[in-house]
Design an enzyme around this catalytic site. Structure first.
Site, PDB file in Angstrom:
ATOM      1  N   GLY A 193      34.032  46.241  37.696  1.00 48.32           N
ATOM      2  CA  GLY A 193      32.612  45.922  37.899  1.00 48.32           C
ATOM      3  C   GLY A 193      31.811  47.184  38.149  1.00 48.32           C
ATOM      4  CB  SER A 194      28.400  47.609  39.381  1.00 51.39           C
ATOM      5  OG  SER A 194      28.503  46.845  40.555  1.00 51.39           O
ATOM      6  N   PRO A 195      29.847  50.342  40.126  1.00 59.84           N
ATOM      7  CG  PRO A 195      29.406  52.504  39.338  1.00 59.84           C
ATOM      8  CD  PRO A 195      29.191  51.049  39.002  1.00 59.84           C
ATOM      9  CB  VAL A 197      30.270  45.297  43.378  1.00 60.62           C
ATOM     10  CG1 VAL A 197      31.202  44.248  43.984  1.00 60.62           C
ATOM     11  CG2 VAL A 197      28.870  44.713  43.219  1.00 60.62           C
ATOM     12  N   GLY A 198      31.999  48.152  43.660  1.00 63.04           N
ATOM     13  CA  GLY A 198      33.282  48.842  43.851  1.00 63.04           C
ATOM     14  C   GLY A 198      33.398  49.412  45.262  1.00 63.04           C
ATOM     15  CD  GLU A 215      40.186  50.341  35.165  1.00 62.66           C
ATOM     16  OE1 GLU A 215      39.405  50.864  34.359  1.00 62.66           O
ATOM     17  OE2 GLU A 215      41.354  50.741  35.320  1.00 62.66           O
ATOM     18  CB  CYS A 249      32.443  49.405  31.123  1.00 60.41           C
ATOM     19  SG  CYS A 249      33.998  49.209  30.232  1.00 60.41           S
TER      20      CYS A 249
HETATM   21  P1  NAD Z   1      29.390  43.455  39.371  1.00 63.47           P
HETATM   22  O1  NAD Z   1      29.957  44.596  40.102  1.00 63.47           O
HETATM   23  O2  NAD Z   1      28.031  42.995  39.717  1.00 63.47           O
HETATM   24  O3  NAD Z   1      30.335  42.161  39.521  1.00 63.47           O
HETATM   25  C1  NAD Z   1      31.732  42.205  39.276  1.00 63.47           C
HETATM   26  C2  NAD Z   1      32.419  41.106  40.068  1.00 63.47           C
HETATM   27  O4  NAD Z   1      32.195  41.323  41.456  1.00 63.47           O
HETATM   28  C3  NAD Z   1      31.930  39.693  39.763  1.00 63.47           C
HETATM   29  O5  NAD Z   1      33.036  38.829  39.718  1.00 63.47           O
HETATM   30  C4  NAD Z   1      31.026  39.365  40.949  1.00 63.47           C
HETATM   31  O6  NAD Z   1      31.016  37.987  41.268  1.00 63.47           O
HETATM   32  C5  NAD Z   1      31.651  40.158  42.073  1.00 63.47           C
HETATM   33  N1  NAD Z   1      30.658  40.608  43.061  1.00 63.47           N
HETATM   34  C6  NAD Z   1      29.343  40.902  42.853  1.00 63.47           C
HETATM   35  N2  NAD Z   1      28.768  41.317  43.983  1.00 63.47           N
HETATM   36  C7  NAD Z   1      29.709  41.282  44.940  1.00 63.47           C
HETATM   37  C8  NAD Z   1      29.729  41.611  46.329  1.00 63.47           C
HETATM   38  N3  NAD Z   1      28.645  42.055  46.961  1.00 63.47           N
HETATM   39  N4  NAD Z   1      30.893  41.459  47.004  1.00 63.47           N
HETATM   40  C9  NAD Z   1      32.005  41.042  46.390  1.00 63.47           C
HETATM   41  N5  NAD Z   1      32.045  40.709  45.074  1.00 63.47           N
HETATM   42  C10 NAD Z   1      30.925  40.832  44.352  1.00 63.47           C
HETATM   43  O7  NAD Z   1      29.490  43.859  37.822  1.00 63.47           O
HETATM   44  P2  NAD Z   1      28.979  43.052  36.554  1.00 63.47           P
HETATM   45  O8  NAD Z   1      27.491  43.026  36.528  1.00 63.47           O
HETATM   46  O9  NAD Z   1      29.714  41.761  36.434  1.00 63.47           O
HETATM   47  O10 NAD Z   1      29.518  44.017  35.393  1.00 63.47           O
HETATM   48  C11 NAD Z   1      28.834  45.161  34.978  1.00 63.47           C
HETATM   49  C12 NAD Z   1      29.412  46.427  35.572  1.00 63.47           C
HETATM   50  O11 NAD Z   1      30.815  46.480  35.399  1.00 63.47           O
HETATM   51  C13 NAD Z   1      28.887  47.682  34.889  1.00 63.47           C
HETATM   52  O12 NAD Z   1      28.663  48.690  35.838  1.00 63.47           O
HETATM   53  C14 NAD Z   1      30.028  48.072  33.953  1.00 63.47           C
HETATM   54  O13 NAD Z   1      30.011  49.418  33.566  1.00 63.47           O
HETATM   55  C15 NAD Z   1      31.206  47.707  34.780  1.00 63.47           C
HETATM   56  N6  NAD Z   1      32.371  47.465  33.943  1.00 63.47           N
HETATM   57  C16 NAD Z   1      33.437  48.332  34.024  1.00 63.47           C
HETATM   58  C17 NAD Z   1      34.535  48.133  33.208  1.00 63.47           C
HETATM   59  C18 NAD Z   1      35.726  49.053  33.249  1.00 63.47           C
HETATM   60  O14 NAD Z   1      36.762  48.695  32.690  1.00 63.47           O
HETATM   61  N7  NAD Z   1      35.663  50.217  33.870  1.00 63.47           N
HETATM   62  C19 NAD Z   1      34.573  47.061  32.326  1.00 63.47           C
HETATM   63  C20 NAD Z   1      33.476  46.215  32.287  1.00 63.47           C
HETATM   64  C21 NAD Z   1      32.393  46.415  33.113  1.00 63.47           C
END
Ligand code: NAD
Length: 477
Positions: A193-195, A197-198, A215, A249
């Protein structure tokens, strides 16, 4: 959106403990059988996935095949073919101070693992890590994204077809479900997901000292050098950027193009876009091959980036149309984007491509190094020294030369970021290792030197110890 029931989540987590302990001894054959059953259940619902992707964001069946099913099938094939080798303990030669011992690295399942996935490739980013986790012998709980509900619910049904919840379970839901899961003492968390939330996931993991794979995303730069094959650069970059409407991503986020070839490059890109999606803007809007933006909020976010750039002087060289009601944003090429535009600050994650001119490669390298380390970096050039200079002087999770995005498809390469774009890696053997504990096992023998280090330290023993330490100045054979 319905959140998961906390009692149900806790009961499933508890029930996976007994399985995880039992699976420590699971054989390659047993794990391969699990992966095969998952594969067959997935393929049995292939057409249903087409419908689910169409319902969620109008993703074409060919893109579902190429960017969702293909990576998962490849991951499965790789694991099925190589797992026996991956699981074999790796023998390690004794060092001079451990002469007389026999050592090996044993690959153990981590135990109970959590996979949290994003929406942009919902199937591939849930099932890809799931295959690695099963190959490594773990039980799994998956939390897919709430933004692609049709695909998430179908994935839940596939998993329920194959596994009891005490082995693998999928919980749909949003923030509350995610937080509930992050409170549990998993043995490993694999988050995509996003940095932003990471960082939240990393803090949550720290509470239990749970190991993590992150990731993440960010702004992946592309460079088109003076000697690049412009036609090839346009063909490949337009594919990597507008695949899934830029919601990738590792999509090239922005591109630096040498001034001497910039106009030719833009003309070639326009030609490619017209031949792929339609001769006019109106025809492009009707193209069945352009995925929609996942929801209205994201469409508004991307439209605002476009508005901000053009209001500061950026020039639209192709596309530019926005239809929020249909969640459509045309593949858009932006020229003369000023440095203070927001589009150059935040990850675009949509079908907008800022094109920046350059005359000195060193300024591009400095630009990239002044920003957080990206997930991917791309360069098109026919000058090996130029390619070498960029690869040596920059850092990114992965890189690709004279193409883009396809590094993801190579199961023999680690896939992952660095710092802001991620921690750890996925895919193939690297995915297996991410979900395994590398346990060092040393078997002693009576021949071992170690007795020398037992007290009492008599004068002769002290001299011997000094001699052993001094011997370590000798070069290794
Ligand atoms: P996101 O970080 O918003 O959400 C990812 C997951 O985290 C979802 O399941 C969501 O429900 C959960 N989440 C959201 N907020 C949360 C919180 N505060 N606490 C706990 N869990 C939470 O990301 P997104 O919008 O779904 O995806 C887009 C991002 O992911 C972009 O930054 C993209 O570059 C990245 N991405 C990375 C890869 C990779 O392999 N490196 C692949 C795809 C997407």
């Amino acid at each position: 959106m319905t959140e998961a029931d906390p009692q149900h989540v806790q009961a499933v987590f508890d029930s996976q403990l007994e399985t995880a302990l039992r699976w420590r001894e699971s054989t390659a054959a047993e794990r391969i059988t699990r992966i095969r059953r998952l594969r067959d259940a997935l393929l049995a619902r292939r057409e249903a996935f087409y419908d689910a992707f169409m319902a969620d964001y109008r993703k074409s069946p060919s893109e579902v095949e190429g960017s969702e099913l293909l990576p998962v099938m490849d991951e499965m094939r790789h694991a099925i073919g190589r797992l026996r080798r991956w699981m074999r303990p790796r023998s390690v030669w004794p060092t001079s101070t451990t002469l007389g011992t026999v050592s090996a690295i044993q690959y153990q399942p981590r135990g109970r693992v959590l996979i949290i996935a994003p929406w942009n490739y919902p199937l591939s980013l849930c099932f890809g890590p799931l295959v690695s986790a099963l190959a490594a012998g773990n039980t799994v709980i998956i939390k897919p994204s709430e933004m692609t509900p049709a695909v998430s619910s179908l994935m839940g049904r596939v998993i329920a077809d194959v596994f009891p919840e005490s082995e693998v379970a999928l919980f749909e839901g949003g923030l509350a479900t995610s937080q509930m899961l992050l409170d549990l003492p998993f043995d490993h968390i694999f988050f995509t997901g996003s940095p932003t939330v990471g960082k939240i996931v990393m803090v949550a993991a720290a509470r239990h000292l749970t190991s993590i794979t992150l990731e993440l995303g960010g702004k992946s730069p592309a460079i088109v050098g003076e000697t690049a094959d412009i036609k090839r650069a346009a063909e490949t970059l337009m594919w990597g950027k507008f695949l899934n409407s830029g919601q990738t991503c590792i999509a090239p986020d922005y591109v630096h193009v040498h001034e001497s070839v910039k106009d030719a490059f833009i003309a070639e890109c326009r030609k490619v876009l017209r031949s792929r999606y339609g001769e006019t803007d109106a025809k492009q809007k009707l193209s069945a091959d352009l995925t929609r933006i996942v929801n209205e909020r994201h469409a508004q976010r991307i439209a605002a980036l476009l508005d901000d750039a053009t209001s500061r002087g950026a020039v639209v060289r192709s596309g530019g149309e926005v239809d929020l009601a249909q969640r459509f944003i045309a593949p858009t090429l932006l020229d003369q984007v000023p440095q203070d535009a927001r589009i150059l600050e935040e990850e675009i994650f949509g079908p907008l491509l800022p094109i920046l001119g350059f005359s000195q490669l060193d300024t591009v390298i400095a630009y990239i190094n002044a920003r957080p380390k990206p997930l991917a970096l791309y360069i098109w050039s026919r000058t090996p020294e130029e390619i070498d200079r960029v690869l040596k002087r920059t850092s990114s999770g992965g890189a690709c030369v004279n193409h883009c995005v396809i590094q993801f498809a190579h199961g023999g390469l680690p896939f992952g970021g660095v710092n802001n774009s991620g921690i750890g890696s996925a895919h193939g053997h690297f995915g297996f290792k991410a979900f395994s504990h590398e346990r060092a096992v040393l078997r002693s023998s009576p021949l071992m030197l170690v007795k020398l280090f037992f007290p009492p330290f008599t004068e002769s023993r002290r001299r011997m110890i000094r001699r052993v330490v001094d011997m370590l100045r000798l070069p290794m054979l």
